[in-house]
Design a protein around this motif. Structure first.
Motif, PDB file in Angstrom:
ATOM      1  N   SER A   4     110.424  31.065  37.235  1.00  0.00           N
ATOM      2  CA  SER A   4     109.135  30.599  37.775  1.00  0.00           C
ATOM      3  C   SER A   4     108.033  30.608  36.714  1.00  0.00           C
ATOM      4  O   SER A   4     107.058  29.885  36.825  1.00  0.00           O
ATOM      5  CB  SER A   4     108.712  31.477  38.948  1.00  0.00           C
ATOM      6  OG  SER A   4     108.345  32.761  38.478  1.00  0.00           O
ATOM      7  N   TRP A   5     108.167  31.456  35.684  1.00  0.00           N
ATOM      8  CA  TRP A   5     107.150  31.608  34.618  1.00  0.00           C
ATOM      9  C   TRP A   5     105.800  31.993  35.183  1.00  0.00           C
ATOM     10  O   TRP A   5     104.774  31.593  34.682  1.00  0.00           O
ATOM     11  CB  TRP A   5     107.036  30.318  33.786  1.00  0.00           C
ATOM     12  CG  TRP A   5     108.341  29.869  33.242  1.00  0.00           C
ATOM     13  CD1 TRP A   5     109.046  28.774  33.637  1.00  0.00           C
ATOM     14  CD2 TRP A   5     109.141  30.487  32.219  1.00  0.00           C
ATOM     15  NE1 TRP A   5     110.225  28.689  32.930  1.00  0.00           N
ATOM     16  CE2 TRP A   5     110.315  29.719  32.061  1.00  0.00           C
ATOM     17  CE3 TRP A   5     108.969  31.639  31.450  1.00  0.00           C
ATOM     18  CZ2 TRP A   5     111.308  30.058  31.155  1.00  0.00           C
ATOM     19  CZ3 TRP A   5     109.967  31.976  30.544  1.00  0.00           C
ATOM     20  CH2 TRP A   5     111.115  31.178  30.407  1.00  0.00           C
ATOM     21  N   LYS A   6     105.801  32.777  36.290  1.00  0.00           N
ATOM     22  CA  LYS A   6     104.521  33.153  36.907  1.00  0.00           C
ATOM     23  C   LYS A   6     104.193  34.621  36.760  1.00  0.00           C
ATOM     24  O   LYS A   6     103.032  34.996  36.773  1.00  0.00           O
ATOM     25  CB  LYS A   6     104.543  32.772  38.385  1.00  0.00           C
ATOM     26  CG  LYS A   6     104.490  31.266  38.595  1.00  0.00           C
ATOM     27  CD  LYS A   6     104.086  30.907  40.010  1.00  0.00           C
ATOM     28  CE  LYS A   6     103.770  29.429  40.115  1.00  0.00           C
ATOM     29  NZ  LYS A   6     104.847  28.629  40.625  1.00  0.00           N
ATOM     30  N   SER A   7     105.207  35.493  36.654  1.00  0.00           N
ATOM     31  CA  SER A   7     104.909  36.924  36.537  1.00  0.00           C
ATOM     32  C   SER A   7     105.679  37.508  35.359  1.00  0.00           C
ATOM     33  O   SER A   7     106.816  37.124  35.096  1.00  0.00           O
ATOM     34  CB  SER A   7     105.255  37.650  37.838  1.00  0.00           C
ATOM     35  OG  SER A   7     106.570  37.375  38.224  1.00  0.00           O
ATOM     36  N   PHE A   8     105.017  38.430  34.654  1.00  0.00           N
ATOM     37  CA  PHE A   8     105.546  38.942  33.391  1.00  0.00           C
ATOM     38  C   PHE A   8     105.398  40.454  33.304  1.00  0.00           C
ATOM     39  O   PHE A   8     104.491  41.032  33.889  1.00  0.00           O
ATOM     40  CB  PHE A   8     104.814  38.289  32.207  1.00  0.00           C
ATOM     41  CG  PHE A   8     104.965  36.793  32.173  1.00  0.00           C
ATOM     42  CD1 PHE A   8     105.973  36.215  31.419  1.00  0.00           C
ATOM     43  CD2 PHE A   8     104.130  35.974  32.900  1.00  0.00           C
ATOM     44  CE1 PHE A   8     106.131  34.840  31.392  1.00  0.00           C
ATOM     45  CE2 PHE A   8     104.285  34.592  32.878  1.00  0.00           C
ATOM     46  CZ  PHE A   8     105.289  34.025  32.122  1.00  0.00           C
ATOM     47  N   ASP A   9     106.291  41.060  32.542  1.00  0.00           N
ATOM     48  CA  ASP A   9     106.226  42.480  32.198  1.00  0.00           C
ATOM     49  C   ASP A   9     106.241  42.590  30.682  1.00  0.00           C
ATOM     50  O   ASP A   9     106.668  41.658  30.004  1.00  0.00           O
ATOM     51  CB  ASP A   9     107.455  43.235  32.728  1.00  0.00           C
ATOM     52  CG  ASP A   9     107.342  43.546  34.213  1.00  0.00           C
ATOM     53  OD1 ASP A   9     106.212  43.784  34.684  1.00  0.00           O
ATOM     54  OD2 ASP A   9     108.385  43.559  34.892  1.00  0.00           O
ATOM     55  N   PRO A  20     109.381  37.337  31.107  1.00  0.00           N
ATOM     56  CA  PRO A  20     109.375  36.974  32.543  1.00  0.00           C
ATOM     57  C   PRO A  20     109.998  38.083  33.391  1.00  0.00           C
ATOM     58  O   PRO A  20     111.008  38.668  33.003  1.00  0.00           O
ATOM     59  CB  PRO A  20     110.233  35.704  32.590  1.00  0.00           C
ATOM     60  CG  PRO A  20     110.172  35.148  31.202  1.00  0.00           C
ATOM     61  CD  PRO A  20     110.049  36.329  30.288  1.00  0.00           C
ATOM     62  N   LYS A  21     109.379  38.360  34.555  1.00  0.00           N
ATOM     63  CA  LYS A  21     109.883  39.421  35.436  1.00  0.00           C
ATOM     64  C   LYS A  21     111.297  39.132  35.909  1.00  0.00           C
ATOM     65  O   LYS A  21     112.055  40.038  36.201  1.00  0.00           O
ATOM     66  CB  LYS A  21     108.964  39.600  36.637  1.00  0.00           C
ATOM     67  CG  LYS A  21     107.817  40.534  36.328  1.00  0.00           C
ATOM     68  CD  LYS A  21     107.150  41.068  37.576  1.00  0.00           C
ATOM     69  CE  LYS A  21     106.102  42.084  37.172  1.00  0.00           C
ATOM     70  NZ  LYS A  21     105.046  42.248  38.127  1.00  0.00           N
ATOM     71  N   GLU A  22     111.664  37.840  35.993  1.00  0.00           N
ATOM     72  CA  GLU A  22     113.016  37.494  36.449  1.00  0.00           C
ATOM     73  C   GLU A  22     114.090  37.854  35.422  1.00  0.00           C
ATOM     74  O   GLU A  22     115.266  37.897  35.737  1.00  0.00           O
ATOM     75  CB  GLU A  22     113.148  35.987  36.724  1.00  0.00           C
ATOM     76  CG  GLU A  22     112.299  35.504  37.868  1.00  0.00           C
ATOM     77  CD  GLU A  22     111.152  34.633  37.384  1.00  0.00           C
ATOM     78  OE1 GLU A  22     110.896  33.609  38.018  1.00  0.00           O
ATOM     79  OE2 GLU A  22     110.518  34.983  36.370  1.00  0.00           O
ATOM     80  N   GLU A  58     101.264  32.232  28.283  1.00  0.00           N
ATOM     81  CA  GLU A  58     101.217  33.652  28.663  1.00  0.00           C
ATOM     82  C   GLU A  58     101.253  34.539  27.421  1.00  0.00           C
ATOM     83  O   GLU A  58     100.492  35.486  27.302  1.00  0.00           O
ATOM     84  CB  GLU A  58     102.393  33.976  29.591  1.00  0.00           C
ATOM     85  CG  GLU A  58     102.347  35.374  30.163  1.00  0.00           C
ATOM     86  CD  GLU A  58     101.255  35.585  31.211  1.00  0.00           C
ATOM     87  OE1 GLU A  58     100.892  36.746  31.443  1.00  0.00           O
ATOM     88  OE2 GLU A  58     100.752  34.598  31.782  1.00  0.00           O
TER      89      GLU A  58
END
Length: 117
Positions: A4-9, A20-22, A58
């Motif tokens: 999704s490229w929306k949430s990151f760690d 990416p969180k995924e 990001e």
């Protein structure tokens, strides 16, 4: 499924570099290896495609600047202050590498001493 490229760690080896969180960490070097790297499984990633624009944005928003690109475009180098990170994309996974810089200086110093005889 595409990421999704929306949430990151933060990456396991560089907390200030986004991943990416995924992505799932599958391998990490430990100890005194010449290379400090972490491999992340990320289904949907393709080596022959450029790193997706949302991910590049990001990375830049976390304060990293892109330095150089290898010809194939699947390996990028980012810099933040004195830190350098190599991001390499493969089919289904990515690798975050932190090069060790001290060893080069030590070798150059040893070679310089040879001429003083």
């Amino acid at each position: 499924a595409e990421p999704s490229w929306k949430s990151f760690d933060g990456a396991a080896n560089v907390k200030s570099f986004p991943v990416p969180k995924e992505a799932n960490k599958t391998e990490q070097t430990t100890g005194n290896s010449d290379l400090d790297y972490v491999r992340y499984a990320l289904p949907g990633l393709k080596e022959d495609e450029n790193i997706p624009e949302p991910y590049l944005k990001e990375i830049e928003s976390w304060g990293w600047t892109q330095k150089e690109v290898e010809e194939n475009g699947s390996s990028l180098v980012f810099e933040k202050g004195k830190n350098i990170v190599h991001l390499t994309v493969h089919d289904g996974y990515l690798i975050i590498t932190v090069p060790t810089q001290m060893k080069k200086q030590v070798i150059q110093g040893l070679e310089g001493n040879k001429t003083n005889k």
